[in-house]
Design an enzyme around this catalytic site. Structure first.
Site, mmCIF file in Angstrom:
data_model
loop_
_atom_site.group_PDB
_atom_site.id
_atom_site.type_symbol
_atom_site.label_atom_id
_atom_site.label_comp_id
_atom_site.label_asym_id
_atom_site.label_seq_id
_atom_site.Cartn_x
_atom_site.Cartn_y
_atom_site.Cartn_z
ATOM 1 N N GLY A 152 -12.453 1.458 -1.690
ATOM 2 C CA GLY A 152 -11.055 1.084 -1.872
ATOM 3 C C GLY A 152 -10.874 -0.102 -2.800
ATOM 4 N N SER B 42 -11.241 0.254 -6.125
ATOM 5 C CA SER B 42 -10.835 0.845 -7.401
ATOM 6 C C SER B 42 -11.929 0.848 -8.446
ATOM 7 C CB SER B 42 -9.584 0.156 -7.944
ATOM 8 O OG SER B 42 -8.860 1.068 -8.710
ATOM 9 N N SER B 43 -13.084 1.367 -8.067
ATOM 10 C CA SER B 43 -14.159 1.570 -9.036
ATOM 11 C C SER B 43 -13.710 2.505 -10.149
ATOM 12 C CB SER B 43 -15.398 2.130 -8.333
ATOM 13 O OG SER B 43 -15.091 3.330 -7.631
ATOM 14 N N SER B 44 -12.839 3.463 -9.830
ATOM 15 C CA SER B 44 -12.385 4.416 -10.849
ATOM 16 C C SER B 44 -11.533 3.724 -11.904
ATOM 17 C CB SER B 44 -11.612 5.563 -10.199
ATOM 18 O OG SER B 44 -10.514 5.084 -9.448
ATOM 19 N N GLU C 204 0.832 -1.206 0.000
ATOM 20 C CA GLU C 204 0.000 0.000 0.000
ATOM 21 C C GLU C 204 0.862 1.250 0.000
ATOM 22 O OE1 GLU C 204 -3.166 -0.321 -1.174
ATOM 23 O OE2 GLU C 204 -3.415 -1.724 0.472
ATOM 24 N N HIS C 205 0.533 2.177 -0.897
ATOM 25 C CA HIS C 205 1.269 3.444 -1.067
ATOM 26 C C HIS C 205 2.720 3.208 -1.489
ATOM 27 C CE1 HIS C 205 -1.739 6.450 0.372
ATOM 28 N NE2 HIS C 205 -2.260 5.365 0.926
ATOM 29 N N SER D 82 -24.447 6.930 -17.694
ATOM 30 C CA SER D 82 -24.229 5.791 -16.802
ATOM 31 C C SER D 82 -25.436 5.554 -15.928
ATOM 32 C CB SER D 82 -23.007 6.048 -15.905
ATOM 33 O OG SER D 82 -23.335 6.991 -14.904
ATOM 34 N N ASP E 125 -3.643 0.271 -9.791
ATOM 35 C CA ASP E 125 -5.053 -0.083 -9.959
ATOM 36 C C ASP E 125 -5.373 -0.446 -11.404
ATOM 37 O OD1 ASP E 125 -5.139 0.584 -7.315
ATOM 38 O OD2 ASP E 125 -6.267 2.435 -7.586
#
Length: 385
Positions: free
Chosen positions: A128, A130-132, A35-36, A69, A176
């Protein structure tokens, strides 16, 4: 998946008055560990999950792009000519940002037709997962096919990252999009974020009788706001103090020197990244040598580091992790960028329902909102459906 594909096809046809050229989908992701570390050019170990964004795309005979959408009422319409980041905002910045970013990577946007796009997703927003990146990866793959651009998947991952960084304004790394585009069933993507080389690592959860439980705390986060950017700035300051391009160039052996030359907060931020990189390498080694039942201590240590050194956990995440550890989890940690979102627990299949009951009870006892917990499986990456 068949239901959402049918819904997307029907919604596209109803909205735009013509059938789409095709359907594409891309998954969200869970980061097993690391993470990060991605924007510090380090190591990560995510996997694509069986929750996906599905889109329908149809080409047009003009130079307009229309996006719509299931999660917004409006149809956003914009001309391909003169497309720039400062025109884009709200949810449509994700798909339209990819269009702009494809141009930055050499796509001749003056030579392609306009398109209609309709999106729907089963990836929870703000958890968290990662839908984006699922949106960006689905759009990138669909446009790569429809416009016959010929980009490979690692390049499409960079396109999605550029859209997220420059258009959405979130200073995220490449992890991601890489997981969403490169994922394989029952496996994780071991990604070197410096070289962008990736390896597929078998997870073996099912064979070991294990499940990965997502515990969505319901605490929403937004990477375009300050906490994420502040952590990134601390990492850059730590690298600068050592005279190296990124924290990837430091190892655990450098920590004594780091304590001497850095202020306490910057030191702890740096210590998290350095030790987390080592935990990713150790997790890959342990998976290969001993299997998934042996990685629990590494997951637990990762959470402690994020809680204490990087300070990106929240009380709900800590409670989820502690409750999992007390109810049979082999290991547990928060996952994603932090400040909310989800925790993961690696647990024997027979113990999942007991843990879910315990989590619900613990959250109620502490006066927190009701969490949502569900099992995910490692899935294939983005595809044309």
């Amino acid at each position: 998946m068949s239901d959402i594909r049918d819904e997307v096809f029907a919604a596209f046809t109803s909205l735009y008055g013509h059938e789409p050229n095709g359907l594409w989908s891309a998954p969200g992701r869970v980061n097993l560990i690391g993470e990060h570390t991605d924007y510090n050019e380090g190591f990560v170990l995510p996997f694509a999950i069986n929750l996906r964004t599905v889109l329908a795309l149809g080409t047009r005979d003009d130079r307009m792009i229309r996006v719509s959408s299931a999660f917004a009422d409006e149809v956003v319409e914009i001309a391909l000519d003169g497309l720039s980041p400062n025109q884009l905002s709200g949810w449509s910045a994700y798909p339209l940002g990819v269009v702009w970013a494809l141009g930055q990577f050499g796509a001749d946007l003056a030579a392609v037709p306009g398109v209609d796009i309709y999106l729907e997703s089963t990836v929870p927003v703000g958890a968290g997962l990662s839908s984006s990146a699922a949106i960006e990866s689905a759009v990138a793959l669909a446009l790569n096919d429809a416009w016959q651009l010929g980009f490979d998947r690692p390049t499409l991952a960079k396109v999605g990252q550029l859209a997220e960084n420059k258009v959405v304004g979130a200073p995220t790394g490449i992890m991601d999009q890489s997981a969403s585009l490169l994922g394989k069933r029952d496996a994780a993507v071991f990604l070197d974020c410096q070289s962008l080389e990736s390896q597929i690592i078998d997870l073996g959860f099912a064979e070991a009788g294990l499940e990965l439980l997502i515990i969505d705390t319901g605490v929403s986060h937004d990477h375009a706001t300050g906490g994420y950017a502040a952590r990134r700035a601390s990492c850059e300051a730590g690298a600068a103090a050592f005279g190296v391009p990124s924290l990837r160039h430091l190892s655990v052996d450098d920590l004594p020197r780091a304590r001497e030359i850095l202020d306490d907060e910057t030191f702890r931020r740096v210590r998290h990244v350095i030790t987390e990189n080592q935990r990713v390498l150790d997790t890959v080694r342990v998976l290969r040598e001993s299997g998934p039942s042996a990685i629990g201590d590494l997951l637990d240590a990762s959470h402690r580091s994020m809680r204490d050194d990087f300070e990106i956990s929240v009380p709900e995440l800590d409670l989820a992790v502690e409750t999992a550890q007390a109810n049979g989890a082999i290991g547990a940690r928060m996952t994603g960028g932090g400040f909310g979102g989800a925790a993961i627990a690696l647990i024997r299949s027979d113990d999942v329902s007991r843990l879910q009951v315990a989590i619900d009870g613990a959250f109620a006892e502490h006066g927190f909102g009701q969490p949502v917990s569900f099992v995910v499986n490692a899935s294939d990456g983005a595809i044309r459906e």
